[in-house]
Design an enzyme around this catalytic site. Structure first.
Site, PDB file in Angstrom:
ATOM      1  N   LYS A  33       0.821  -1.208   0.000  1.00  0.00           N
ATOM      2  CA  LYS A  33       0.000   0.000   0.000  1.00  0.00           C
ATOM      3  C   LYS A  33       0.858   1.262   0.000  1.00  0.00           C
ATOM      4  O   LYS A  33       0.636   2.180  -0.811  1.00  0.00           O
ATOM      5  CB  LYS A  33      -0.903  -0.008   1.236  1.00  0.00           C
ATOM      6  CG  LYS A  33      -1.601   1.313   1.529  1.00  0.00           C
ATOM      7  CD  LYS A  33      -2.369   1.242   2.820  1.00  0.00           C
ATOM      8  CE  LYS A  33      -1.469   1.114   4.026  1.00  0.00           C
ATOM      9  NZ  LYS A  33      -0.684   2.349   4.295  1.00  0.00           N
ATOM     10  N   THR A  34       1.823   1.311   0.891  1.00  0.00           N
ATOM     11  CA  THR A  34       2.675   2.500   0.997  1.00  0.00           C
ATOM     12  C   THR A  34       3.445   2.729  -0.297  1.00  0.00           C
ATOM     13  O   THR A  34       3.622   3.866  -0.738  1.00  0.00           O
ATOM     14  CB  THR A  34       3.661   2.343   2.172  1.00  0.00           C
ATOM     15  OG1 THR A  34       2.915   2.116   3.365  1.00  0.00           O
ATOM     16  CG2 THR A  34       4.515   3.591   2.341  1.00  0.00           C
ATOM     17  N   ASP A 224      -4.193   8.393   2.918  1.00  0.00           N
ATOM     18  CA  ASP A 224      -3.762   7.062   3.338  1.00  0.00           C
ATOM     19  C   ASP A 224      -4.692   6.548   4.438  1.00  0.00           C
ATOM     20  O   ASP A 224      -5.283   7.334   5.187  1.00  0.00           O
ATOM     21  CB  ASP A 224      -2.321   7.153   3.865  1.00  0.00           C
ATOM     22  CG  ASP A 224      -1.687   5.794   4.066  1.00  0.00           C
ATOM     23  OD1 ASP A 224      -2.190   4.795   3.500  1.00  0.00           O
ATOM     24  OD2 ASP A 224      -0.664   5.714   4.780  1.00  0.00           O
ATOM     25  N   GLU A 225      -4.822   5.225   4.558  1.00  0.00           N
ATOM     26  CA  GLU A 225      -5.629   4.586   5.615  1.00  0.00           C
ATOM     27  C   GLU A 225      -7.029   5.202   5.686  1.00  0.00           C
ATOM     28  O   GLU A 225      -7.531   5.553   6.759  1.00  0.00           O
ATOM     29  CB  GLU A 225      -4.925   4.719   6.980  1.00  0.00           C
ATOM     30  CG  GLU A 225      -3.515   4.167   7.029  1.00  0.00           C
ATOM     31  CD  GLU A 225      -3.458   2.645   7.073  1.00  0.00           C
ATOM     32  OE1 GLU A 225      -4.501   1.998   6.838  1.00  0.00           O
ATOM     33  OE2 GLU A 225      -2.367   2.104   7.324  1.00  0.00           O
ATOM     34  N   GLN A 255      -9.245  -3.878   7.493  1.00  0.00           N
ATOM     35  CA  GLN A 255      -8.396  -3.472   8.611  1.00  0.00           C
ATOM     36  C   GLN A 255      -8.937  -2.211   9.306  1.00  0.00           C
ATOM     37  O   GLN A 255      -8.183  -1.458   9.910  1.00  0.00           O
ATOM     38  CB  GLN A 255      -6.965  -3.250   8.122  1.00  0.00           C
ATOM     39  CG  GLN A 255      -6.323  -4.516   7.564  1.00  0.00           C
ATOM     40  CD  GLN A 255      -4.863  -4.332   7.202  1.00  0.00           C
ATOM     41  OE1 GLN A 255      -4.013  -4.143   8.068  1.00  0.00           O
ATOM     42  NE2 GLN A 255      -4.559  -4.394   5.916  1.00  0.00           N
ATOM     43  N   ARG A 620      -0.284 -10.069  10.655  1.00  0.00           N
ATOM     44  CA  ARG A 620       1.008  -9.519  11.098  1.00  0.00           C
ATOM     45  C   ARG A 620       2.109 -10.560  10.936  1.00  0.00           C
ATOM     46  O   ARG A 620       3.307 -10.233  10.928  1.00  0.00           O
ATOM     47  CB  ARG A 620       0.963  -9.106  12.586  1.00  0.00           C
ATOM     48  CG  ARG A 620       0.010  -7.986  12.982  1.00  0.00           C
ATOM     49  CD  ARG A 620       0.042  -6.800  12.090  1.00  0.00           C
ATOM     50  NE  ARG A 620      -0.935  -6.933  11.016  1.00  0.00           N
ATOM     51  CZ  ARG A 620      -0.929  -6.229   9.893  1.00  0.00           C
ATOM     52  NH1 ARG A 620       0.032  -5.373   9.651  1.00  0.00           N
ATOM     53  NH2 ARG A 620      -1.869  -6.400   8.972  1.00  0.00           N
TER      54      ARG A 620
END
Length: 762
Positions: A33-34, A224-225, A255, A620
């Site tokens: 994503k980043t 973002d997010e 998420q 994770r």
């Protein structure tokens, strides 16, 4: 342009190349994503977009800093001029310029949570209210909830439903505290974190010329997010993007785990309704985890109804099966996890940092800490006392704050008699009373005591005068010296360095070293090169102390640097683990009423958020995932039976290792739970019929229950599952109204009334 796309897969490249019009990038866990967001900004710059016209909003300063560094590597120093930062930091920057329209000075203070709590405490004390009836955290959460819902104290006071809710919960004067709190903030020329968002919205909504200017300025907006945005963040970005609609949002609805902070998953689920021309891109290739972990995560999240359909996949290896471990007690669970970590470290020569223990609540850390200490395994608990919240640090920061903004009352109260200079509590009580009566700040009273009638004897008057002179001298230096030189001067001249240096106890030495570390941080800050945008907005060609204060005022826990070598086992809540990854992950406390939390069992929406939290925990893990639960757990000093979490059943059997049980000798022993298949292999250690009976359902058919408005404190009620009980408190309003009920059979429960179906008995 080939070099820009060199490190992107095909779907990432297509998403990056789409720049004109609204777009939504749904990025599954570990899908890069980043990278997609970073490369999109770099691509815009390569295509000739002016960096001053790009706005990129993140949730942590750390994320913004890392992205900007990556972009600079791709396209050069021009990337420094992109407006990239957290919602709070970007909006604070706007308010420094435009805040005068709302009556704020450009050097307004930013109150952190501790400052807000202190101010609320003082208001509760001044109003002579019962602290037990008005807990500080509760009051602050109510005020915060109102602000992120774009409610002023006046709006709050006109909402009959809210006022009735406060009255029923025994807190009818919250509206008065809210009014006083906002008035005191304004008098201190200060904003809390929520005000940075609220006031930005008011600014854009009330001043069309300001909105128009920023709409024209920000040709491209990236968020973002996006699944973590709340109402006010959503409203601001919608206003800013209304002109060109060149808005790109990146996130993963699977998420979305911050509803308790006001995040609204509907923002991402309804994005296409807000922008019908939206182009949707799905990044589903996972670069982090094994095929086993990705497959298990997909099966778990598939149980949620509210979601944007996607399926993460990976080219990584199949990997080890997921281990499920049953323990007799929570202490045994701690020993099992610590023993497993030690064994893996020895067998595979792994560092401490390869391991993470994730839990639902901070209170669960104790047994793991004890077990790790016994084995001399170095660990760190995340979410402990922040460096910037230590007393000695906050003391020096208060000197910085009062030097920058003389009206900052919380800062003034903190340090006017530290180090001790003979200005006692009685004197300050007089100052507070006079300031309140005259409607002025505390600083105005102490800086002109004769005008306001502050009658104290000559010795104290001289000390007050000396303090005022000292702070004024610090203020003069703020524009003559850079942040480090000014900070060092204040630390020395205020007497703080001398006071701490003279304390030779281990604690005193540690506090002195912490001040030294703070000054080192300021030195690092002054070394950061200024961008063209920053140079155009400033009066001096160096970084100033007020800029440093704004930078740290907006830090989140994720922004803080490790003060050690980083080689430790990480212990943290699952919420804190979001965005991180570890080769070996232990998700512990997998029990009903713990995970999922008992408070999430009243509605589908709450339960689905818990499942998303479990999805975050599972994803994770890079190589090995262990899930564990205890059959008995200590609660309030009593060993209480526990049942396995419903989420364990939702993992498909093909992803599971043979079930294991922690054993006294050796780390694992085969489970003695029956359930072998014809081949003799244990299929699963949870009996599905038993688990279904344990968990019940949140949408069972049953009596409709009494109307919400009929449920009041003191009433005897009956619940379909929990039996008879007595209502202890009622809070919230509308669809969020909750009741705390003590049931004879199961103890105290908090229930969402629209789903609880409570029947009033008497």
């Amino acid at each position: 342009m080939k070099d820009i796309f060199r490190d992107l897969n095909e779907k990432q490249r297509i998403a990056v190349e789409y720049t004109e019009g609204p777009s939504m990038i749904i990025a599954g866990a570990g899908s890069g994503k980043t990278r997609a967001l970073t490369y999109k900004v770099a691509y815009l710059l390569r295509r000739g977009a002016d960096p001053f016209n790009i706005l990129a909003l993140t949730f942590t300063n750390k994320a913004a800093r890392e992205m900007k560094e990556r972009i600079m590597k791709l396209v050069g120093r021009e990337a420094r001029n992109v407006w990239m930062g957290t919602f709070h930091s970007i909006f604070a920057r706007m308010l420094r310029v435009e805040g005068h329209r709302l009556g704020y000075g450009k050097n307004f203070s930013i109150y952190d949570t501790d400052d807000s709590k202190k101010l609320i405490n003082s208001i509760i004390r001044e109003k002579r209210l019962d602290k037990k009836a008005y807990p500080t955290n509760y009051v602050l959460n109510r005020i915060s909830g109102a602000k992120i819902s774009l409610m002023t104290p006046e709006d709050y006071g006109k909402n009959a439903e809210i006022l009735q809710s406060d009255k029923i919960s025994g807190k009818p004067l919250i509206v008065d505290i809210f009014k006083a709190y906002n008035a005191r903030l304004k008098k201190a020329d200060a904003m809390d974190f929520d005000d940075l968002l609220f006031n930005t919205y008011v600014l854009l909504d009330s001043f069309p010329e300001v909105l128009y200017r920023y709409q024209r300025k920000f040709n491209y907006i990236l968020v973002d997010e996006y699944q973590d945005t709340n109402l006010v963040q959503y409203m601001i970005t919608k206003k800013l993007a209304a002109n060109d609609e060149n808005i790109t949002v990146v996130g993963d609805d699977a998420q979305s785990i911050y509803a308790f902070r006001g995040a609204n998953i509907q923002n991402i689920l309804n994005f296409q309704k807000d922008y019908p021309d939206t182009k949707v891109f799905k990044l589903e290739q996972n670069y982090r985890s094994t095929k086993t972990i990705c497959g298990a995560a997909n099966k778990v999240i598939a149980f949620n109804k509210e979601q944007i359909l996607k399926e993460i996949w990976t080219d990584n290896t199949e990997g080890a099966k997921i281990r499920m471990v049953r323990n007799s007690t929570d202490s045994e669970e701690g020993n099992m996890v610590a023993g497993s970590i030690f064994e893996n470290m020895m067998n595979y020569q792994l560092p401490n940092s390869a391991f993470a223990i994730l839990y639902r609540t901070n209170a669960q850390s104790r047994s793991f800490e004890e077990a790790l200490r016994k084995r001399n395994i170095k660990y760190r608990i995340y979410g402990g006392l922040s460096f910037y919240k230590r007393k000695e640090i906050k003391d020096l920061l208060a000197y910085f704050r009062i030097s920058i903004n003389h009206k900052d009352e919380e800062a003034l109260n903190r340090i006017i008699n530290y180090p001790a200079r003979g200005i006692g509590k009685t004197t300050m009580e007089r100052v507070v009373a006079i300031a309140g009566k005259a409607g002025v700040s505390l600083w105005e009273v102490i800086s002109d005591p004769q005008r306001y009638g502050l009658n104290v004897h000559s010795g104290i008057s001289s000390k007050v005068s000396s303090f005022v002179t000292m702070i004024r001298s610090f203020a003069v230096q703020l524009r003559k010296k850079d942040a480090y030189e000014a900070g060092k001067l204040i630390a020395s001249s205020s007497g703080i360095l001398k006071d701490l240096y003279e304390d030779k106890t281990p604690e005193g030495v540690s506090r002195y070293e912490n001040i030294e570390e703070l000054l080192n941080a300021i030195k690092d800050f002054t070394k950061q090169a200024l961008t063209e945008a920053e140079l155009s907005e400033r009066e001096v060609p160096f970084r100033t102390l007020d800029e440093f204060m704004q930078d740290i005022a907006l830090l989140t826990d994720a922004d803080e640097k490790d003060k050690d070598d980083g080689n430790h086992v990480s212990l943290m809540t699952i919420h804190a683990a979001k965005g991180l990854e570890f080769p070996y992950v232990y998700v512990v406390g997998m029990e009903e009423n713990l995970f999922p939390s008992v408070q999430s069992l009243n509605s589908r929406a709450d339960l689905e958020e818990e499942r998303r939290l479990f999805y975050v925990a599972v994803t994770r893990a890079m190589d090995q995932l262990t899930l564990s639960y205890a059959e008995n757990r200590y609660k309030w000093g009593m060993l209480t039976p526990s049942e396995p979490s419903r989420f364990l059943e939702e993992i498909e059997e093909k992803y599971l290792d043979k079930p294991f049980r922690a054993a006294g000798k050796g780390l694992y022993a085969p489970s003695d739970i029956p359930g072998k298949s014809a081949s003799g292999v244990t299929s699963t250690f949870i009996h599905k019929k038993k688990l279904k009976k344990i968990r019940g359902t949140y949408d069972d058919a049953g009596p409709a229950g009494s109307p919400q408005e009929d449920i009041q404190v003191g009433m005897e009620v009956e619940h379909l599952r929990f039996g008879r009980g007595k209502v202890q408190s009622v809070e919230g309003y509308g669809g969020n109204k909750k009741a705390t009920v003590f049931f004879k059979q199961v103890g105290q429960k908090q229930l969402l009334l629209k789903f609880a179906k409570l029947n009033v008995l008497k």
